[in-house]
Design a protein around this motif. Sequence first.
Motif, PDB file in Angstrom:
ATOM      1  N   GLY A 172       0.818  -1.202   0.000  1.00 32.52           N
ATOM      2  CA  GLY A 172       0.000   0.000   0.000  1.00 32.52           C
ATOM      3  C   GLY A 172       0.846   1.242   0.000  1.00 32.52           C
ATOM      4  N   LEU A 173       0.389   2.254   0.702  1.00 34.34           N
ATOM      5  CA  LEU A 173       1.068   3.544   0.694  1.00 34.34           C
ATOM      6  C   LEU A 173       2.329   3.534   1.547  1.00 34.34           C
ATOM      7  N   PRO A 174       3.408   4.120   1.045  1.00 31.55           N
ATOM      8  CA  PRO A 174       4.615   4.214   1.857  1.00 31.55           C
ATOM      9  C   PRO A 174       4.479   5.293   2.926  1.00 31.55           C
ATOM     10  N   VAL A 175       5.152   5.087   4.030  1.00 34.14           N
ATOM     11  CA  VAL A 175       5.158   6.095   5.093  1.00 34.14           C
ATOM     12  C   VAL A 175       5.838   7.348   4.545  1.00 34.14           C
ATOM     13  N   GLY A 176       5.214   8.491   4.758  1.00 32.66           N
ATOM     14  CA  GLY A 176       5.784   9.744   4.266  1.00 32.66           C
ATOM     15  C   GLY A 176       5.360  10.087   2.856  1.00 32.66           C
ATOM     16  N   GLY A 177       4.535   9.210   2.237  1.00 31.02           N
ATOM     17  CA  GLY A 177       4.098   9.459   0.871  1.00 31.02           C
ATOM     18  C   GLY A 177       2.869  10.355   0.826  1.00 31.02           C
ATOM     19  N   ASP A 178       2.589  10.912  -0.337  1.00 31.97           N
ATOM     20  CA  ASP A 178       1.413  11.754  -0.544  1.00 31.97           C
ATOM     21  C   ASP A 178       0.400  10.992  -1.378  1.00 31.97           C
ATOM     22  N   LEU A 179      -0.890  11.058  -1.001  1.00 35.40           N
ATOM     23  CA  LEU A 179      -1.947  10.363  -1.732  1.00 35.40           C
ATOM     24  C   LEU A 179      -1.998  10.765  -3.202  1.00 35.40           C
ATOM     25  N   GLU A 180      -1.767  12.042  -3.480  1.00 35.71           N
ATOM     26  CA  GLU A 180      -1.899  12.520  -4.857  1.00 35.71           C
ATOM     27  C   GLU A 180      -0.884  11.887  -5.806  1.00 35.71           C
ATOM     28  N   TYR A 181       0.235  11.366  -5.259  1.00 35.79           N
ATOM     29  CA  TYR A 181       1.266  10.762  -6.108  1.00 35.79           C
ATOM     30  C   TYR A 181       1.150   9.245  -6.204  1.00 35.79           C
ATOM     31  N   ALA A 182       0.215   8.656  -5.468  1.00 39.31           N
ATOM     32  CA  ALA A 182       0.057   7.199  -5.481  1.00 39.31           C
ATOM     33  C   ALA A 182      -0.682   6.765  -6.746  1.00 39.31           C
ATOM     34  N   ASP A 183      -0.229   5.675  -7.359  1.00 33.18           N
ATOM     35  CA  ASP A 183      -0.933   5.152  -8.525  1.00 33.18           C
ATOM     36  C   ASP A 183      -2.186   4.395  -8.069  1.00 33.18           C
ATOM     37  N   PHE A 191      -6.440   0.458   0.336  1.00 30.69           N
ATOM     38  CA  PHE A 191      -7.823   0.337   0.798  1.00 30.69           C
ATOM     39  C   PHE A 191      -8.149  -1.102   1.189  1.00 30.69           C
ATOM     40  N   GLU A 192      -7.699  -2.065   0.382  1.00 37.21           N
ATOM     41  CA  GLU A 192      -7.946  -3.481   0.686  1.00 37.21           C
ATOM     42  C   GLU A 192      -7.309  -3.891   2.008  1.00 37.21           C
TER      43      GLU A 192
END
Length: 199
Positions: A172-183, A191-192
């Motif tokens: 899933g999302l990396p720590v420190g990442g921004d949602l807008e840059y996630a594919d 979400f899963e």
Amino acid sequence: MYEGVVQGLIDELGRLPGVGPKSAQRIAFHILAADPDDVHRLATALTEVKEKIRFCTVCGNVAEAEQCQICRDPRRDPAIVCVVEESKDVVAIERTREFRGRYHVLGGAISPIEGIGPDELRVKELMTRIADGTITELIIATDPNLEGEATATYLARLVQPMGLRVTRLASGLPVGGDLEYADEVTLGRAFEGRRQLDV
């Protein structure tokens, strides 16, 4: 183009993964400028790694003996096996200090484009290990890409009839990442794999 052995060294260095022509040239000139003792140590290390290193007869990890140090360690839980693509993945997981089981190194991932199927990987060896009845959980830790997902799905379907608990590393999302840059795939996985927040 350089003369003879210098160009030969640049060409050989350029064949290494992740080393482009400019990097190969920089490394070659670094070696030329280096102390002869340093160059000798490097040459000795390269020769020794090819002479002394083999693959563990149990898990397929790199080893100097017949078995790697993880397979020889009696403190490791033989009932939980983490399946990875390459030996470098073992090192990455070991750095977390979270896993106390054993490993199985496949030697790659299923990739029809590159002509790599299950027969080119260490799948038969994994099935032999499972057949002895010691393993109760298989953690599939292949890369979260197309080939890794295909390999994980193949293995899960293959071992499902054996009654093992089969798990996959969360992604899933990396720590420190921004949602807008996630594919989309990464965000979908996040979400899963969501979990309840205890405060």
